[in-house]
Design a protein around this motif. Structure first.
Motif, PDB file in Angstrom:
ATOM      1  N   ALA A  74       0.826  -1.210   0.000  1.00  0.00           N
ATOM      2  CA  ALA A  74       0.000   0.000   0.000  1.00  0.00           C
ATOM      3  C   ALA A  74       0.860   1.261   0.000  1.00  0.00           C
ATOM      4  N   GLY A  77       2.603   1.877  -3.532  1.00  0.00           N
ATOM      5  CA  GLY A  77       1.644   2.372  -4.515  1.00  0.00           C
ATOM      6  C   GLY A  77       1.187   3.788  -4.211  1.00  0.00           C
ATOM      7  N   ALA A  78       0.985   4.080  -2.932  1.00  0.00           N
ATOM      8  CA  ALA A  78       0.522   5.408  -2.540  1.00  0.00           C
ATOM      9  C   ALA A  78       1.574   6.470  -2.847  1.00  0.00           C
ATOM     10  N   CYS A  81       1.940   6.983  -6.724  1.00  0.00           N
ATOM     11  CA  CYS A  81       0.796   7.702  -7.297  1.00  0.00           C
ATOM     12  C   CYS A  81       0.768   9.155  -6.843  1.00  0.00           C
ATOM     13  N   THR A 144      -1.822   9.313   1.292  1.00  0.00           N
ATOM     14  CA  THR A 144      -2.952   9.606   0.403  1.00  0.00           C
ATOM     15  C   THR A 144      -3.952  10.577   1.012  1.00  0.00           C
ATOM     16  N   THR A 150      -6.177   9.103  -7.823  1.00  0.00           N
ATOM     17  CA  THR A 150      -6.360   8.619  -9.192  1.00  0.00           C
ATOM     18  C   THR A 150      -5.415   9.366 -10.123  1.00  0.00           C
ATOM     19  N   SER A 234      -1.145  -0.888  -8.037  1.00  0.00           N
ATOM     20  CA  SER A 234      -1.661   0.480  -8.192  1.00  0.00           C
ATOM     21  C   SER A 234      -1.672   0.916  -9.652  1.00  0.00           C
ATOM     22  N   SER A 235      -0.675   0.503 -10.423  1.00  0.00           N
ATOM     23  CA  SER A 235      -0.641   0.902 -11.830  1.00  0.00           C
ATOM     24  C   SER A 235      -1.714   0.184 -12.639  1.00  0.00           C
ATOM     25  N   SER A 239      -4.601   3.941  -9.687  1.00  0.00           N
ATOM     26  CA  SER A 239      -4.995   4.647  -8.463  1.00  0.00           C
ATOM     27  C   SER A 239      -4.321   3.996  -7.266  1.00  0.00           C
ATOM     28  N   ALA A 240      -4.341   4.711  -6.155  1.00  0.00           N
ATOM     29  CA  ALA A 240      -3.764   4.202  -4.913  1.00  0.00           C
ATOM     30  C   ALA A 240      -4.794   4.322  -3.801  1.00  0.00           C
ATOM     31  N   ASP A 241      -5.053   3.209  -3.133  1.00  0.00           N
ATOM     32  CA  ASP A 241      -5.979   3.175  -2.005  1.00  0.00           C
ATOM     33  C   ASP A 241      -5.197   2.693  -0.788  1.00  0.00           C
ATOM     34  N   ALA A 245      -5.438  -1.406  -0.595  1.00  0.00           N
ATOM     35  CA  ALA A 245      -4.394  -1.966  -1.451  1.00  0.00           C
ATOM     36  C   ALA A 245      -3.543  -2.966  -0.668  1.00  0.00           C
TER      37      ALA A 245
END
Length: 341
Positions: A74, A77-78, A81, A144, A150, A234-235, A239-241, A245
């Motif tokens: 997570a 990815g966060a 992004c 985030t 997004t 994430s890609s 988006s990144a959650d 995630a």
């Protein structure tokens, strides 16, 4: 090859079940120079899990465990992004590479933190990684700002949803990392040293093995693998959650390691078995949707299949099952002995 027998049997059964419910399951089409089909979807879905499970395998081989990989997924990815969303041009290759580099650097740092707590401070692995599992998820949401970030970046989307030479790029990346790991641990003494540390850390230390550095290294590698998986996830959805995630991916990774035949007590491990375990788990997920298992019993159905597979792999269970099936040996009648009168 014998250790892979039951996982391969279960994988074959799952594939046959899918064919029975979807006759086009094995169809693979080439459209626009890209391969499409259910089998390709399984490979794409397996790539992030295989990477996370790869790092988990080496950690478990040393007698440890890493519960924080989902949080690292997570966080990576966060951060990536967030960096891309701040770019003036989100399609800038240089900007995307910088964002990816920062995310992977942070993932390495988080793995180093876990390794420091375990190898240097001496905290139990399950406790040390549980700290980051909880705090890391909060850090991802802090990055985030509690929102779903997004983005619209074609270069970044290539990591998780792109193709190269007709194959999904994330599958090629995962395969490259797996091949490098296999060459490193099986073509050098590193694999033997990891098994020695996992088998008996104190004895390996007395034998001159620098077990602390090995333990530190495998946690750093696990963090790197989780970071790459986070970029893929994430890609793929652009988006990144920070909240969802990589949620519970650490449990699937441990399951993949167990299915692959690695001992949870440390020592013996199998990288190829772990990859096979990851493919089985994702095939099982697709099978659940294909046969229409109700959502409320999905996890129970998955647990039953995994338990059955683990029991089938257990030598003690198979031996006990065979003893119960074997008919009892006939007891010969006692011979009559004539006593002379």
């Amino acid at each position: 090859m014998k250790r892979f027998l039951w996982p391969l049997v279960v994988l074959a059964i799952l594939l046959v079940v899918n064919v029975l419910f979807s006759h086009s399951f094995f169809n693979v089409e080439l459209r626009g120079g890209h391969l499409y089909g259910s089998l390709i979807d399984i490979l794409r879905a397996s790539a992030p899990l295989a990477l996370v499970a790869l790092g988990m395998t080496l950690v478990i081989a040393t007698g440890g465990i890493d519960l924080s990989v989902g949080a690292v997924v997570a966080i990576a990815g966060a951060l990536a992004c967030l960096q891309i969303s701040d770019l003036g041009d989100q399609n800038s290759v240089t900007g995307v590479l910088l964002a990816v580099g920062l995310a992977l650097l942070l993932s390495l740092g988080l793995g180093l933190w876990n390794g420091f707590l375990v190898a240097t401070v001496g905290i139990q692995p399950i406790i040390a990684t549980l700290i980051l599992m909880v705090a890391g998820r909060g850090l991802a949401q802090l990055i985030t700002d509690g929102q779903i970030i997004t983005i619209n970046s074609s270069p970044y989307k290539m990591i998780g949803a792109g193709y190269w030479l007709g194959l999904p790029l994330n599958v090629l990346i995962a395969a490259l990392v797996v091949v490098l790991a296999v060459l490193l641990v099986r073509r050098s003494a590193l694999g033997m040293l990891l098994e020695a540390v996992g088998g008996n850390a104190e004895a390996s230390r007395l034998a001159g093995i620098r077990s602390r550095w090995l333990i530190l290294t495998v946690y750093v590698f696990a963090g790197l693998c989780a970071g790459i998986a986070g970029l893929m996830i994430s890609s793929n959805v652009s988006s990144a959650d920070g909240n969802n995630a990589g949620l519970l991916i650490e449990l699937d990774a441990i399951l993949a390691v167990v299915i692959g035949g690695t001992s949870l007590s440390g020592g013996r491990f199998s990288i190829l078995g772990t990859v096979l375990g990851a493919v089985i788990i994702k095939t099982l997920d697709i099978t659940i949707y294909t046969i229409g298992v109700p959502p409320e019993i999905t996890l129970l159905f998955k647990a039953i299949v995994v338990i059955a597979l683990c029991l089938a792999q257990s030598p003690k269970f198979r031996a006990a099952f065979q003893r119960r099936r074997r008919p009892p040996a006939a007891v010969p009648a006692p011979e009559k002995v004539e006593v002379p009168v």
